[in-house]
Design a protein around this motif. Structure first.
Motif, mmCIF file in Angstrom:
data_model
loop_
_atom_site.group_PDB
_atom_site.id
_atom_site.type_symbol
_atom_site.label_atom_id
_atom_site.label_comp_id
_atom_site.label_asym_id
_atom_site.label_seq_id
_atom_site.Cartn_x
_atom_site.Cartn_y
_atom_site.Cartn_z
ATOM 1 N N ALA A 1 0.841 -1.207 0.000
ATOM 2 C CA ALA A 1 0.000 0.000 0.000
ATOM 3 C C ALA A 1 0.868 1.247 0.000
ATOM 4 C CB ALA A 1 -0.930 -0.016 1.207
ATOM 5 N N CYS A 2 1.941 1.217 0.762
ATOM 6 C CA CYS A 2 2.852 2.371 0.813
ATOM 7 C C CYS A 2 3.594 2.543 -0.512
ATOM 8 C CB CYS A 2 3.845 2.204 1.956
ATOM 9 S SG CYS A 2 3.098 2.356 3.591
ATOM 10 N N ARG B 1 8.828 4.681 -7.438
ATOM 11 C CA ARG B 1 8.514 3.238 -7.415
ATOM 12 C C ARG B 1 9.409 2.481 -8.402
ATOM 13 N NH1 ARG B 1 3.528 3.888 -6.911
ATOM 14 N NH2 ARG B 1 2.985 4.114 -9.097
ATOM 15 N N ALA C 1 2.500 1.797 -3.358
ATOM 16 C CA ALA C 1 1.551 2.339 -4.341
ATOM 17 C C ALA C 1 1.386 3.849 -4.167
ATOM 18 C CB ALA C 1 0.197 1.642 -4.198
ATOM 19 N N ARG C 2 1.777 4.381 -3.033
ATOM 20 C CA ARG C 2 1.581 5.813 -2.760
ATOM 21 C C ARG C 2 2.749 6.683 -3.195
ATOM 22 N NH1 ARG C 2 -0.610 6.147 3.348
ATOM 23 N NH2 ARG C 2 -1.979 4.356 3.205
ATOM 24 N N VAL C 3 3.934 6.085 -3.346
ATOM 25 C CA VAL C 3 5.062 6.925 -3.788
ATOM 26 C C VAL C 3 4.887 7.231 -5.266
ATOM 27 C CG1 VAL C 3 6.586 5.888 -2.055
ATOM 28 C CG2 VAL C 3 6.596 4.990 -4.393
ATOM 29 N N SER C 4 5.655 8.175 -5.762
ATOM 30 C CA SER C 4 5.491 8.559 -7.172
ATOM 31 C C SER C 4 5.936 7.418 -8.076
ATOM 32 C CB SER C 4 6.311 9.816 -7.467
ATOM 33 O OG SER C 4 7.683 9.478 -7.574
ATOM 34 N N ARG D 1 10.289 7.879 2.256
ATOM 35 C CA ARG D 1 8.818 7.946 2.187
ATOM 36 C C ARG D 1 8.203 6.619 2.607
ATOM 37 N NH1 ARG D 1 7.440 12.637 -0.551
ATOM 38 N NH2 ARG D 1 8.673 13.053 -2.407
ATOM 39 N N ARG E 1 -7.780 8.061 -14.283
ATOM 40 C CA ARG E 1 -6.634 8.144 -13.369
ATOM 41 C C ARG E 1 -5.426 8.666 -14.141
ATOM 42 N NH1 ARG E 1 -3.046 3.802 -11.339
ATOM 43 N NH2 ARG E 1 -3.955 2.521 -12.983
ATOM 44 N N CYS F 1 5.786 6.148 5.687
ATOM 45 C CA CYS F 1 4.441 5.610 5.464
ATOM 46 C C CYS F 1 4.208 4.413 6.381
ATOM 47 C CB CYS F 1 4.303 5.200 3.997
ATOM 48 S SG CYS F 1 2.737 4.393 3.614
#
Lengths: 184, 187
Positions: free
Chosen positions: A128-129, A138, A131-134, A175, B130, A179
């Motif tokens: 989940a974390c 990633r 998926a949140r970074v740019s 990050r 998206r 997270c």
């Protein structure tokens, strides 16, 4: 070798006792330095079994050196151990026979390889974390840790500078850590 | 150095050390510090654990991520089974994913020369559009390679996914290509 609360024997103390044949001092030194040697092994071999083997090799050689009076500066025992690590890694194949001989001679003296507990990672949370970074972060993380690509190699593939890759890599990992800690 | 550390090594330096990336004498200095410092050793273990987690997730195809040819080569060496769809600009492809597939890869062909910033816009019926900003791509590349998130794709039934590649330019956005994936569950 009971240590009173708040009292810690120095490496030099322990080294002197090991040299004098004190088995408890050996065990204490093993517990203290083993995890550090193991981390060195993980960094160089990326393999737990090989790192465990290195701990055995290095600690046995260190005890051997102490007993034989080869450690000239016991107060700098960590440096001696690091030097031994480097020599063993560099010459692991050439020294195979010596390792076997020492292992045969002293293996009974070693109990389980000491290792610091590895920090637990919740993979679902990490996903989940991640998926949140740019997207750029990633990609850099995946190429670094999955594909074993260096900053220079990633830079060439993505049209970035190597310095920028390092910055992105470091920022992305920070990050992720933030997270994970925030989600805890 | 024990419990605490008077001169903790910076996280970026620890990361470079773990990755063996940097000047040899600087890495040696880190190594010497670590042999005496359990505090920094613990932080290095944390970095290593995070990296290992990322490796495992990528290997499992758990996250959607833009990748490169070297990622695919590494996956092949690891014995992962990869299903790939190569689509030209304006193209459409029927696609699926099976239980035997480890990774699902879309290869979007385009001319990226002169592109300084690339966005991907993903549209799927019934879901909000998206936008994925600043996707990493080399101007020399001839395709954008995207690894799909398997946990999202495996349960997906019939669906149409449209991807558009947009280059940011002085005059505004320029469409490099539109790619249509008609997905159906494997029989």
């Amino acid at each position: 070798l009971a240590e009173a609360p708040g009292v810690r024997h120095t490496d030099a103390d322990l080294a002197a006792r090991v040299a004098a044949g004190d088995r408890e001092a050996e065990a204490e030194l093993f517990r203290r330095l083993g995890p550090r040697v193991r981390l060195y092994g993980l960094r160089h071999f990326r393999d737990r079994a090989a790192a465990d083997d290195l701990v055995q090799d290095v600690m046995l050689l260190t005890f051997d050196g102490l007993r034989e009076g080869k450690v000239r500066e016991p107060e700098r025992l960590a440096s001696y151990v690091l030097g031994t690590c480097r020599r063993v890694v560099a010459a692991q194949w050439r020294e195979g026979q010596r390792r076997q001989r020492i292992l045969q001679q002293h293996r009974h003296e070693l109990t389980a390889i000491p290792s610091e507990p590895e920090p637990p990672i919740d993979l679902d949370r990490l996903a989940a974390c991640l998926a949140r970074v740019s997207e750029r972060e990633r990609t850099v993380l995946v190429l670094t840790f999955h594909s074993d690509r260096s900053a220079d190699e990633i830079a060439a593939e993505l049209g970035m500078s190597a310095g920028n890759v390092r910055v992105v890599r470091h920022r992305a990992l920070a990050r992720l850590r933030g997270c994970l800690e925030g989600a805890a | 150095v024990s419990a605490g550390c008077a001169q903790p090594i910076a996280p970026a330096v620890l990361l470079d050390y773990w990755l063996a990336d940097g000047d040899a004498s600087a890495l040696d200095a880190v190594e010497e510090h670590l042999m005496e410092c359990d505090s920094c050793g613990g932080r290095l273990r944390g970095i290593a654990a995070l990296g290992e987690g990322v490796r495992r997730l990528a290997r499992a195809g758990a996250v959607e991520v833009v990748v490169t040819a070297s990622f695919l080569a590494h996956a092949a060496r690891e014995g992962l089974r990869t299903r790939e769809y190569r689509v030209p600009p304006g193209g459409r492809v029927d696609c699926t994913v099976t239980a035997q597939d480890d990774l699902l890869i879309g290869r979007l062909l385009a001319d990226f020369s002169g592109v300084s910033r690339l966005d991907v816009v993903a549209s799927q019926e019934g879901l909000p559009e998206r936008r994925i900003p600043d996707v990493p791509i080399s101007p020399d590349a001839t395709e954008l390679i995207v690894a799909q998130a398997m946990p999202m794709m495996r349960p997906l039934g019939r669906a149409r996914l449209v991807l558009r590649l947009l280059s940011h330019e002085r005059e505004g956005e320029r469409l490099l290509g539109e790619y249509t994936f008609d997905h159906s569950a494997s029989s």
